[in-house]
Design a protein around this motif. Structure first.
Motif, PDB file in Angstrom:
ATOM      1  N   ARG A 188       0.819  -1.213   0.000  1.00 21.07           N
ATOM      2  CA  ARG A 188       0.000   0.000   0.000  1.00 21.07           C
ATOM      3  C   ARG A 188       0.856   1.268   0.000  1.00 21.07           C
ATOM      4  NH1 ARG A 188      -5.220   0.976   2.068  1.00 21.07           N
ATOM      5  NH2 ARG A 188      -5.806   3.093   1.496  1.00 21.07           N
ATOM      6  N   CYS A 189       1.948   1.220   0.692  1.00 21.18           N
ATOM      7  CA  CYS A 189       2.793   2.413   0.840  1.00 21.18           C
ATOM      8  C   CYS A 189       4.009   2.371  -0.092  1.00 21.18           C
ATOM      9  CB  CYS A 189       3.240   2.563   2.286  1.00 21.18           C
ATOM     10  SG  CYS A 189       1.890   2.750   3.464  1.00 21.18           S
ATOM     11  N   LYS A 190       3.918   1.535  -1.099  1.00 25.16           N
ATOM     12  CA  LYS A 190       5.047   1.419  -2.022  1.00 25.16           C
ATOM     13  C   LYS A 190       5.360   2.779  -2.639  1.00 25.16           C
ATOM     14  CE  LYS A 190       6.730  -1.498  -5.776  1.00 25.16           C
ATOM     15  NZ  LYS A 190       6.387  -2.597  -6.702  1.00 25.16           N
ATOM     16  N   GLY A 191       6.611   3.158  -2.597  1.00 26.20           N
ATOM     17  CA  GLY A 191       7.039   4.453  -3.113  1.00 26.20           C
ATOM     18  C   GLY A 191       6.997   5.550  -2.078  1.00 26.20           C
ATOM     19  N   GLN A 192       6.309   5.323  -0.942  1.00 30.50           N
ATOM     20  CA  GLN A 192       6.214   6.334   0.104  1.00 30.50           C
ATOM     21  C   GLN A 192       7.151   6.035   1.288  1.00 30.50           C
ATOM     22  OE1 GLN A 192       2.107   7.138   1.253  1.00 30.50           O
ATOM     23  NE2 GLN A 192       1.382   6.225  -0.669  1.00 30.50           N
ATOM     24  N   LEU A 193       7.738   4.826   1.298  1.00 36.33           N
ATOM     25  CA  LEU A 193       8.608   4.426   2.403  1.00 36.33           C
ATOM     26  C   LEU A 193      10.067   4.568   2.008  1.00 36.33           C
ATOM     27  CD1 LEU A 193       6.732   1.128   3.408  1.00 36.33           C
ATOM     28  CD2 LEU A 193       6.540   3.373   4.500  1.00 36.33           C
ATOM     29  N   ASP A 194      10.869   5.026   2.958  1.00 36.45           N
ATOM     30  CA  ASP A 194      12.300   5.094   2.669  1.00 36.45           C
ATOM     31  C   ASP A 194      12.921   3.711   2.852  1.00 36.45           C
ATOM     32  OD1 ASP A 194      12.529   4.659   5.385  1.00 36.45           O
ATOM     33  OD2 ASP A 194      13.007   6.741   5.859  1.00 36.45           O
ATOM     34  N   GLU A 195      14.177   3.608   2.558  1.00 34.73           N
ATOM     35  CA  GLU A 195      14.859   2.311   2.586  1.00 34.73           C
ATOM     36  C   GLU A 195      14.827   1.686   3.987  1.00 34.73           C
ATOM     37  OE1 GLU A 195      19.271   0.414   1.613  1.00 34.73           O
ATOM     38  OE2 GLU A 195      18.792   2.470   0.993  1.00 34.73           O
ATOM     39  N   LYS A 196      14.999   2.514   5.013  1.00 36.75           N
ATOM     40  CA  LYS A 196      15.004   1.994   6.381  1.00 36.75           C
ATOM     41  C   LYS A 196      13.642   1.421   6.757  1.00 36.75           C
ATOM     42  CE  LYS A 196      17.897   2.122   8.851  1.00 36.75           C
ATOM     43  NZ  LYS A 196      18.905   1.073   9.195  1.00 36.75           N
ATOM     44  N   ALA A 197      12.553   2.077   6.374  1.00 39.10           N
ATOM     45  CA  ALA A 197      11.211   1.578   6.687  1.00 39.10           C
ATOM     46  C   ALA A 197      10.954   0.249   5.988  1.00 39.10           C
ATOM     47  CB  ALA A 197      10.163   2.608   6.278  1.00 39.10           C
ATOM     48  N   ARG A 198      11.388   0.196   4.696  1.00 38.64           N
ATOM     49  CA  ARG A 198      11.204  -1.076   3.969  1.00 38.64           C
ATOM     50  C   ARG A 198      12.017  -2.191   4.629  1.00 38.64           C
ATOM     51  NH1 ARG A 198      11.592   2.437  -0.452  1.00 38.64           N
ATOM     52  NH2 ARG A 198      13.794   1.856  -0.787  1.00 38.64           N
ATOM     53  N   GLU A 199      13.188  -1.853   5.126  1.00 40.32           N
ATOM     54  CA  GLU A 199      14.028  -2.856   5.812  1.00 40.32           C
ATOM     55  C   GLU A 199      13.340  -3.353   7.079  1.00 40.32           C
ATOM     56  OE1 GLU A 199      18.533  -3.217   7.772  1.00 40.32           O
ATOM     57  OE2 GLU A 199      17.872  -1.362   6.776  1.00 40.32           O
ATOM     58  N   TRP A 200      12.737  -2.430   7.841  1.00 44.14           N
ATOM     59  CA  TRP A 200      12.054  -2.821   9.063  1.00 44.14           C
ATOM     60  C   TRP A 200      10.863  -3.728   8.765  1.00 44.14           C
ATOM     61  CZ3 TRP A 200      11.992   2.764  11.484  1.00 44.14           C
ATOM     62  CH2 TRP A 200      13.282   3.058  11.959  1.00 44.14           C
ATOM     63  N   ILE A 201      10.120  -3.369   7.724  1.00 43.88           N
ATOM     64  CA  ILE A 201       8.987  -4.215   7.348  1.00 43.88           C
ATOM     65  C   ILE A 201       9.480  -5.595   6.925  1.00 43.88           C
ATOM     66  CG2 ILE A 201       7.178  -4.544   5.629  1.00 43.88           C
ATOM     67  CD1 ILE A 201       6.659  -1.548   5.721  1.00 43.88           C
ATOM     68  N   GLY A 202      10.594  -5.636   6.230  1.00 44.03           N
ATOM     69  CA  GLY A 202      11.175  -6.920   5.828  1.00 44.03           C
ATOM     70  C   GLY A 202      11.531  -7.777   7.029  1.00 44.03           C
ATOM     71  N   TYR A 203      12.096  -7.136   8.055  1.00 41.80           N
ATOM     72  CA  TYR A 203      12.427  -7.872   9.273  1.00 41.80           C
ATOM     73  C   TYR A 203      11.161  -8.432   9.931  1.00 41.80           C
ATOM     74  CZ  TYR A 203      17.174  -5.899   9.178  1.00 41.80           C
ATOM     75  OH  TYR A 203      18.454  -5.564   8.841  1.00 41.80           O
ATOM     76  N   ALA A 204      10.111  -7.619   9.965  1.00 42.34           N
ATOM     77  CA  ALA A 204       8.858  -8.044  10.597  1.00 42.34           C
ATOM     78  C   ALA A 204       8.254  -9.233   9.855  1.00 42.34           C
ATOM     79  CB  ALA A 204       7.871  -6.888  10.647  1.00 42.34           C
ATOM     80  N   VAL A 205       8.255  -9.163   8.506  1.00 41.05           N
ATOM     81  CA  VAL A 205       7.701 -10.261   7.704  1.00 41.05           C
ATOM     82  C   VAL A 205       8.519 -11.533   7.907  1.00 41.05           C
ATOM     83  CG1 VAL A 205       7.277 -11.092   5.365  1.00 41.05           C
ATOM     84  CG2 VAL A 205       6.658  -8.749   5.988  1.00 41.05           C
ATOM     85  N   ALA A 206       9.847 -11.402   7.861  1.00 42.71           N
ATOM     86  CA  ALA A 206      10.710 -12.574   8.040  1.00 42.71           C
ATOM     87  C   ALA A 206      10.524 -13.173   9.431  1.00 42.71           C
ATOM     88  CB  ALA A 206      12.168 -12.190   7.809  1.00 42.71           C
ATOM     89  N   GLY A 207      10.433 -12.314  10.457  1.00 41.83           N
ATOM     90  CA  GLY A 207      10.242 -12.803  11.814  1.00 41.83           C
ATOM     91  C   GLY A 207       8.921 -13.527  11.983  1.00 41.83           C
ATOM     92  N   ALA A 208       7.859 -12.999  11.396  1.00 40.38           N
ATOM     93  CA  ALA A 208       6.550 -13.645  11.498  1.00 40.38           C
ATOM     94  C   ALA A 208       6.553 -14.996  10.794  1.00 40.38           C
ATOM     95  CB  ALA A 208       5.482 -12.737  10.895  1.00 40.38           C
TER      96      ALA A 208
END
Length: 380
Positions: free
Chosen positions: A187-207
């Motif tokens: 949903r927020c593609k293009g609106q998130l900076d690299e750090k936010a995308r990295e954090w989301i990646g960590y959350a997805v991988a952890g889940a």
């Protein structure tokens, strides 16, 4: 030196003396009494067990040794003797001179006089107090063990139910977290900076890792609840099925798996599939930078079959060879070798359910050989 002669070859008086010496030297209490219960003979064994001397007891009633409430017991025994009965292994209680109560095992036989007329009784008494105490102590220990076993079984059952329910309940939140993180990223593609995308990646991988761990925990808890009788099983079948389940990993890694002729054993076939699949899968996963080479074989040693799964992988340090079979034990970073660390714990439990053993021999950089044993049962 005096000549020793067999009692059959001596005169009657010597024979009586010989038999009297045997009675007198016995450790058991040997007591003679007439049909009124009056004691007529009393050996050293009786002195030791009851504490009275022969002088004190001969001519007195045998009821002196009974405990309160046994008044009719002597009458019953004497009545049976008068009827020519022999009494064997009769357990009762008697009172010693010091007032202590002991457990006695009696054997009572009629004494016959002239014309085969019964004139009294001979009683052999053995002190079984310590034996009874030991038996009672053993029974208490067995009762305690049975109670503890029942409590452990209930505890294990409750723990398995908890693991089953908890695993199901935890999978859904983990799936929800992963799904909404992915939706947020989309949903927020293009609106998130690299750090936010990295954090989301960590959350997805952890889940996702949580879901995998929950699923593995559920599988581990099911090992005790889903059992079937052992049956003759050709081990080649479970290996073939395990390889079929791993065919993508085998193809992608260019693995070569060689299987020697394997025996027929008494086993739970689906459990053997799990066992071989986990061992072969680990051999492929930890192959390092070279294509995996796996060799499966078995040999008979005494009363068991010893199987081996040999690989050419990265190997295992000596100090880690025991802990790798514990639940959730991992030796390597998640990003290089993903997994939950429960596979070898499952292998250990499966082997132990089959009354076998599992161990590993390995050197870092020189591969590993995982061994497990299965007993050879009659007819297998």
């Amino acid at each position: 030196m005096a000549e020793l002669r067999h009692p059959d070859l001596v005169d009657p008086a010597s024979l009586r003396s010989y038999l009297a010496a045997i009675v007198e030297s016995s450790d058991d209490a040997i007591i003679g009494k007439d049909l009124d219960g009056i004691i007529t003979s009393w050996n050293r064994g009786a002195e030791r067990i009851y504490g009275y001397t022969a002088t004190e007891m001969i001519g007195r009633s045998i009821t002196l040794l009974t405990v309160p409430g046994q008044g009719e017991e002597i009458e019953v025994i004497l009545t049976r003797i008068k009827n020519s009965e022999r009494i064997e292994h009769y357990e009762t209680k008697r009172r010693r001179r010091d007032g202590s109560i002991i457990d006695i095992s009696l054997a009572v036989s009629p004494i016959k006089g002239d014309n085969d007329r019964i004139v009294g009784a001979s009683a052999i008494g053995r002190d079984i107090t310590e034996a009874k105490r030991a038996a009672a102590g053993l029974q208490r220990a067995l009762d305690d063990l049975r109670r503890l076993t029942d409590e452990l079984a209930r505890s294990n059952s409750e723990l398995q139910r908890f693991a089953h329910v908890a695993s199901h309940d935890l999978q859904e939140p983990a799936r929800t977290v992963a799904t909404y993180c992915e939706l947020l990223e989309h949903r927020c593609k293009g609106q998130l900076d690299e750090k936010a995308r990295e954090w989301i990646g960590y959350a997805v991988a952890g889940a996702r890792r949580m879901r995998t761990m929950v699923a593995d925990t559920l599988e581990y808890s099911r090992l005790e609840t889903r059992t079937r009788p052992l049956a003759p099983t050709d081990c080649a079948g479970p290996v073939v099925e395990a390889l079929a389940n791993l065919h993508l990993s085998v193809e992608e890694s260019l693995a070569e798996v060689r299987v020697d002729p394997l025996p027929v054993v008494m086993a739970n076939a689906p459990r053997l599939v799990q066992l071989f699949q986990n061992l072969i899968g680990n051999a492929i996963k930890y192959a390092g930078d070279t294509p995996p080479r796996v060799h499966i074989s078995a040999e008979r040693r005494d009363d068991e079959w010893v199987f081996s799964v040999r690989d050419n992988g990265i190997g295992i340090e000596l100090g880690h060879r025991e802990q790798i079979f514990d639940v959730f034990q991992r030796l390597h970073p998640q990003d290089r070798y993903p997994g939950t660390g429960i596979g070898l714990a499952i292998c250990k439990r499966v082997v132990e359910q089959h009354r076998g053993r599992i161990w590993v021999e390995s050197e870092p950089g020189n591969g590993s050989v995982f061994y497990f044993s299965l007993p050879i049962d009659a007819g297998a």
